[in-house]
Design an enzyme around this catalytic site. Structure first.
Site, PDB file in Angstrom:
ATOM      1  N   LYS A  69       0.849  -1.193   0.000  1.00 18.04           N
ATOM      2  CA  LYS A  69       0.000   0.000   0.000  1.00 18.04           C
ATOM      3  C   LYS A  69       0.874   1.229   0.000  1.00 18.04           C
ATOM      4  O   LYS A  69       1.860   1.307   0.747  1.00 18.04           O
ATOM      5  CB  LYS A  69      -0.843  -0.018   1.293  1.00 18.04           C
ATOM      6  CG  LYS A  69      -1.832   1.128   1.409  1.00 18.04           C
ATOM      7  CD  LYS A  69      -3.146   0.792   0.747  1.00 18.04           C
ATOM      8  CE  LYS A  69      -4.047   2.007   0.577  1.00 18.04           C
ATOM      9  NZ  LYS A  69      -3.658   2.861  -0.576  1.00 18.04           N
ATOM     10  N   LYS A  93       5.291   2.184   8.362  1.00 18.19           N
ATOM     11  CA  LYS A  93       4.117   2.959   8.778  1.00 18.19           C
ATOM     12  C   LYS A  93       2.883   2.081   8.964  1.00 18.19           C
ATOM     13  O   LYS A  93       2.190   2.144   9.982  1.00 18.19           O
ATOM     14  CB  LYS A  93       3.847   4.019   7.699  1.00 18.19           C
ATOM     15  CG  LYS A  93       2.808   5.057   8.058  1.00 18.19           C
ATOM     16  CD  LYS A  93       2.485   5.957   6.851  1.00 18.19           C
ATOM     17  CE  LYS A  93       3.723   6.628   6.290  1.00 18.19           C
ATOM     18  NZ  LYS A  93       3.386   7.585   5.198  1.00 18.19           N
ATOM     19  N   LYS A 105       5.107   2.067  -3.066  1.00 18.81           N
ATOM     20  CA  LYS A 105       5.072   3.475  -3.475  1.00 18.81           C
ATOM     21  C   LYS A 105       5.294   3.570  -4.965  1.00 18.81           C
ATOM     22  O   LYS A 105       5.911   2.690  -5.563  1.00 18.81           O
ATOM     23  CB  LYS A 105       6.194   4.256  -2.769  1.00 18.81           C
ATOM     24  CG  LYS A 105       5.931   5.742  -2.693  1.00 18.81           C
ATOM     25  CD  LYS A 105       4.932   6.027  -1.587  1.00 18.81           C
ATOM     26  CE  LYS A 105       4.768   7.491  -1.305  1.00 18.81           C
ATOM     27  NZ  LYS A 105       4.203   7.679   0.049  1.00 18.81           N
ATOM     28  N   THR A 189      -4.512  12.989   6.427  1.00 15.50           N
ATOM     29  CA  THR A 189      -3.107  13.061   6.835  1.00 15.50           C
ATOM     30  C   THR A 189      -2.927  14.198   7.846  1.00 15.50           C
ATOM     31  O   THR A 189      -2.297  14.023   8.898  1.00 15.50           O
ATOM     32  CB  THR A 189      -2.187  13.250   5.615  1.00 15.50           C
ATOM     33  OG1 THR A 189      -2.493  12.220   4.669  1.00 15.50           O
ATOM     34  CG2 THR A 189      -0.732  13.166   5.998  1.00 15.50           C
ATOM     35  N   ASN A 220      -1.684  19.588   0.766  1.00 17.61           N
ATOM     36  CA  ASN A 220      -2.850  19.020   1.443  1.00 17.61           C
ATOM     37  C   ASN A 220      -2.598  18.771   2.929  1.00 17.61           C
ATOM     38  O   ASN A 220      -3.356  19.233   3.786  1.00 17.61           O
ATOM     39  CB  ASN A 220      -3.237  17.729   0.702  1.00 17.61           C
ATOM     40  CG  ASN A 220      -4.367  17.006   1.399  1.00 17.61           C
ATOM     41  OD1 ASN A 220      -4.170  16.366   2.419  1.00 17.61           O
ATOM     42  ND2 ASN A 220      -5.568  17.134   0.874  1.00 17.61           N
ATOM     43  N   SER A 357      -7.254   5.544   4.115  1.00 17.12           N
ATOM     44  CA  SER A 357      -7.228   4.724   2.889  1.00 17.12           C
ATOM     45  C   SER A 357      -7.684   3.299   3.207  1.00 17.12           C
ATOM     46  O   SER A 357      -8.415   2.668   2.442  1.00 17.12           O
ATOM     47  CB  SER A 357      -5.819   4.665   2.308  1.00 17.12           C
ATOM     48  OG  SER A 357      -5.560   5.772   1.485  1.00 17.12           O
TER      49      SER A 357
END
Ligand code: GLU
Length: 429
Positions: A69, A93, A105, A189, A220, A357
């Site tokens: 992810k 994470k 990623k 986030t 963001n 997510s």
């Protein structure tokens, strides 16, 4: 820091923290290299009829805890090393927050601001065509990252579903709500970082009104964390974007700044004309000066490597909340700790995005959307629990918050590797 070092630096940090925590060699060996990294040439028909080729990457770093992810970044500085480092950080994470995911990623080396909207759409579709064979709701699940957003995820989802000839909203998260995106993903986030900062403030008895904050990066994540901190009473005395930084002793009104940026596309628009200039007295400073300000809380929320051996000793803030991924290089971890600085590490502080997510993916699989209140409550529950796990290790094992977060993650990954089959099993143990 030179790009070529960012991956080595990320691996070295895992090995260093893992070794001092007594993590098994087998676990550390599993995290030394990515599972696979795809490099693809992405043909894009430009508006003038010519075809340009961009380079894109997708890295699946480790999948022991679940499908990989992680986001997709569009930036001129994207390199394979950067993508691999970011994928390793995603692995850590997801494990820190206890999500059933490994880390991945992606990225494209491009300045998206130079492309027209249609060129950007064609690039996004070209990227998805290149990675379509190795993504899927149970394989690898992309999401937004620097300079990508819900609209871009929508184009990519549409391309994927066109290729597969079936509806699979769970293949990508951070997509528009109308296509199965989650409420609250946009702010997740920043909200997650706010929750982590609040938990830390409680433990340390920090008073919001006396905690001046400098935010580096007004994308963001930077915007939402600044907005929520300001609402909770923290003065946001400095803000920057890629064009420069502004400082005001009395603090900024974040929503007016944001509106201004939306209109002018840059904070620099704030310097010269318009309502914000009339509202507050501000001084123009450089991004480097912002990082070295005398504030109580520094929030790097842009790119990696902004605090390194060149400026670590000039940082005056006693606490740094890493909202960006990897803003502090591994070689200065120790110097910052020796100087008494507390670092709230990226793998915990910015985990709100991937946590929502995860909620989005669960909603897609169940075909049952959650309300915004529900998403916010679950996000808070998850992050407070993760903060507690990290804090406990930080106190009981007397290590930095970063080392504590890595210990939590490495123990979970190590336990999963052991459960898959061990030497003892083969030895008949
Ligand atoms: N790009 C975000 C991150 O670095 C979110 C990833 C995701 O939602 O999968 O954590």
């Amino acid at each position: 820091m030179a790009d070529t070092n960012v991956f080595e630096d990320a691996v070295a940090r895992v090995q260093r923290i893992g070794t001092s925590a007594g993590i098994r060699a087998e676990t550390l060996a599993a995290l030394r290299h990515p599972l696979a990294t795809l490099t693809a040439s992405l043909p894009v028909r430009m508006d003038d009829g010519s075809t340009r080729y961009f380079v894109g990457f997708r890295c699946r770093y480790n999948d022991v805890l679940g499908p990989t992810k992680g986001g997709i970044r569009y930036h001129p500085g994207v390199t394979i090393e950067e993508v691999q480092a970011l994928a390793l950080w995603m692995t850590v994470k997801c494990a820190v927050v206890g999500l059933p995911y490994g880390g991945g990623k992606g990225g494209v080396t491009v300045d998206p601001k130079q492309l027209s909207r249609l060129e950007l759409e064609r690039l996004s579709r070209s990227y998805m065509r290149a990675i379509a064979d190795s993504v899927g709701p149970d394989i690898d699940i992309p999401a937004p990252d620097v300079y990508t957003n819900a609209r871009i995820m929508g184009w990519m989802l549409n391309e994927y579903e066109t290729i597969r000839r079936e509806k699979t909203p769970g293949v990508i998260t951070g997509k528009p709500v109308g296509l199965g995106g989650s409420l609250g993903r946009d702010e997740a986030t920043g909200r997650g970082a706010f929750i982590v900062i609040q938990e830390f403030a409680k433990r340390r008895g920090l008073e919001p009104g006396k905690t001046r904050v400098a935010v580096q990066g007004f994308g963001n994540a930077g915007y939402h964390v600044a907005r929520l901190l300001q609402r909770a009473g923290y003065p946001i005395v400095a803000v920057s974007d890629s064009q420069g930084a502004i400082y005001s002793e009395n603090g900024f009104d974040i929503d007016s700044l944001y509106q201004h940026k939306q209109e002018s596309r840059a904070l620099s628009g704030v310097y010269c004309s318009g309502s914000v200039c009339e509202l507050v007295d501000h001084e123009r400073i450089t991004n480097a000066e912002l990082l070295e300000l005398d504030v109580e809380l520094l929030v790097p929320a842009a790119l990696e490597g902004v605090i390194d051996a060149n400026n670590a000793d000039k940082i005056r803030a006693p606490c740094i909340a890493e909202v960006a991924n990897g803003p502090i290089t591994g070689d200065v971890d120790e110097a910052l700790a020796d100087a008494g600085k507390v670092v709230l590490p990226d793998v915990l502080t910015n985990a709100g995005g991937v946590t929502v997510s995860y909620f989005e993916w669960v909603q897609n699989r169940q075909g049952y959307p959650l309300t915004l209140d529900d998403v916010r409550q679950r996000l808070s529950d998850r992050l407070v629990a993760a903060f507690d796990d990290v804090w406990r290790i930080h106190e009981s094992e007397e290590v930095s918050m970063r080392a504590a977060a890595y210990r939590v993650a490495l123990r979970r990954i190590g336990a999963a590797i052991e459960s898959q089959g061990t030497q003892e099993y083969f030895a008949g143990g």
